[in-house]
Design an enzyme around this catalytic site. Sequence first.
Site, PDB file in Angstrom:
ATOM      1  N   HIS A  17       0.949  -1.338  -0.091  1.00  0.00           N
ATOM      2  CA  HIS A  17       0.147  -0.035  -0.160  1.00  0.00           C
ATOM      3  C   HIS A  17       0.971   1.226   0.200  1.00  0.00           C
ATOM      4  CE1 HIS A  17      -3.226  -2.445   2.048  1.00  0.00           C
ATOM      5  NE2 HIS A  17      -3.475  -2.260   1.144  1.00  0.00           N
ATOM      6  N   LYS A  41     -16.958  -7.293   5.819  1.00  0.00           N
ATOM      7  CA  LYS A  41     -15.436  -8.153   5.656  1.00  0.00           C
ATOM      8  C   LYS A  41     -14.831  -8.439   7.168  1.00  0.00           C
ATOM      9  CE  LYS A  41     -12.841  -7.257   1.745  1.00  0.00           C
ATOM     10  NZ  LYS A  41     -11.465  -6.656   1.210  1.00  0.00           N
ATOM     11  N   ARG A  95      -1.967  -5.980  -8.408  1.00  0.00           N
ATOM     12  CA  ARG A  95      -1.062  -7.153  -8.052  1.00  0.00           C
ATOM     13  C   ARG A  95      -0.780  -8.115  -9.026  1.00  0.00           C
ATOM     14  NH1 ARG A  95      -3.634  -7.154  -2.163  1.00  0.00           N
ATOM     15  NH2 ARG A  95      -5.259  -6.852  -3.546  1.00  0.00           N
ATOM     16  N   SER A 133      -2.726  -7.760   2.483  1.00  0.00           N
ATOM     17  CA  SER A 133      -3.021  -7.664   4.058  1.00  0.00           C
ATOM     18  C   SER A 133      -3.520  -9.090   4.559  1.00  0.00           C
ATOM     19  CB  SER A 133      -4.003  -6.765   4.071  1.00  0.00           C
ATOM     20  OG  SER A 133      -3.956  -5.362   3.862  1.00  0.00           O
TER      21      SER A 133
HETATM   22  P1  ADP Z   1      -9.799  -4.053  -0.951  1.00  0.00           P
HETATM   23  O1  ADP Z   1     -10.500  -4.485   0.044  1.00  0.00           O
HETATM   24  O2  ADP Z   1     -10.264  -2.787  -1.825  1.00  0.00           O
HETATM   25  O3  ADP Z   1      -8.838  -4.873  -1.936  1.00  0.00           O
HETATM   26  P2  ADP Z   1      -7.077  -3.349   0.114  1.00  0.00           P
HETATM   27  O4  ADP Z   1      -6.722  -2.616   1.359  1.00  0.00           O
HETATM   28  O5  ADP Z   1      -6.573  -4.817   0.073  1.00  0.00           O
HETATM   29  O6  ADP Z   1      -8.406  -3.163  -0.102  1.00  0.00           O
HETATM   30  O7  ADP Z   1      -6.302  -2.778  -1.101  1.00  0.00           O
HETATM   31  C1  ADP Z   1      -6.555  -1.583  -1.523  1.00  0.00           C
HETATM   32  C2  ADP Z   1      -5.888  -1.354  -2.997  1.00  0.00           C
HETATM   33  O8  ADP Z   1      -4.362  -1.560  -2.839  1.00  0.00           O
HETATM   34  C3  ADP Z   1      -6.384  -2.231  -3.954  1.00  0.00           C
HETATM   35  O9  ADP Z   1      -6.238  -1.618  -5.139  1.00  0.00           O
HETATM   36  C4  ADP Z   1      -5.334  -3.086  -4.128  1.00  0.00           C
HETATM   37  O10 ADP Z   1      -5.104  -4.084  -5.263  1.00  0.00           O
HETATM   38  C5  ADP Z   1      -4.050  -2.344  -3.662  1.00  0.00           C
HETATM   39  N1  ADP Z   1      -2.917  -3.146  -3.116  1.00  0.00           N
HETATM   40  C6  ADP Z   1      -2.926  -3.932  -2.079  1.00  0.00           C
HETATM   41  N2  ADP Z   1      -1.708  -4.328  -2.019  1.00  0.00           N
HETATM   42  C7  ADP Z   1      -1.074  -4.228  -3.105  1.00  0.00           C
HETATM   43  C8  ADP Z   1       0.348  -4.397  -3.577  1.00  0.00           C
HETATM   44  N3  ADP Z   1       1.410  -5.500  -2.731  1.00  0.00           N
HETATM   45  N4  ADP Z   1       0.642  -3.932  -4.919  1.00  0.00           N
HETATM   46  C9  ADP Z   1      -0.190  -3.324  -5.383  1.00  0.00           C
HETATM   47  N5  ADP Z   1      -1.215  -3.020  -5.177  1.00  0.00           N
HETATM   48  C10 ADP Z   1      -1.852  -3.500  -3.845  1.00  0.00           C
END
Ligand code: ADP
Length: 175
Positions: A17, A41, A95, A133
Site C-alpha cells: 500500500h 468483511k 497485484r 493484507s
Molecule cells: P480492498 O479491500 O479494496 O482490496 P485493500 O486494502 O486490500 O482493499 O487494497 C487497496 C488497494 O491497494 C487495492 O487496489 C489493491 O489492489 C491495492 N494493493 C494492495 N496491496 C498491493 C500490492 N502489494 N501491490 C499493488 N497494489 C496493492
Amino acid sequence: MRIGLYPGTFDPITLGHTEIIRRACALVDRLVIGIAINRDKGPLFPLEERVAMVEEECAGIAESTGTEIRVHPFENLLIHCAADVGASIIIRGLRAVSDFEYEYQMVGMNRAMNDEIETVFLMADAHYQAIASRLVKEIARLGGDISGFVSPRIETALSERLLPAGGAAARVAGG
Ligand code: ADP
C-alpha cells in the site's frame, strides 16, 4: 488542484500500500486515502486503528513528496465518496492478473454511474507486488516473519492484536 482517491480496507496497511501511495503522490496535489469501513468483511483492526495506522505510515511520505495526504473513512459507494472528496481520479493498485477481472468490472460499473472520474492503476515495485493484507494476517497468526511485508510499527500492532489468544495458549501449554 488535482485530487486523487485511493480506496481500500487497509487491514492493516502494508508496504505494498505505501508503495502505491508514494507513487500516487507523483500524480496528484492531494491524495485522499479512503478507508472502507467494511463491517461485512469483519476487519481485524477497528476503523479508528486502521485510520491511525495509515496516518502514521503516510506522514513521512507527505513530507518527502510534498503532496497533501488526507485520510477519509467511508461507507457509501466509492463513486459517491470520490465526489464527496472532490476527486477526479480513483487510484487502485494491481497485484496480479487475478485482480484484473474484478477491477475491470468495477471501472465499467463506476463509469456507468459517473463518467467524469477516471480510474488509474498503479503497480508496486516487483519486491512489493505480492503483498496482500489477508496473507500478512495469516502469516502473523501462524507466527511467521512479516518484517518484509509491513513496517515495524504495523508488525508490533499485529502481534499485539494476535497475541492475547496465542499468549494465553502458550501460558496454558507452558503450565
Ligand atoms: P480492498 O479491500 O479494496 O482490496 P485493500 O486494502 O486490500 O482493499 O487494497 C487497496 C488497494 O491497494 C487495492 O487496489 C489493491 O489492489 C491495492 N494493493 C494492495 N496491496 C498491493 C500490492 N502489494 N501491490 C499493488 N497494489 C496493492
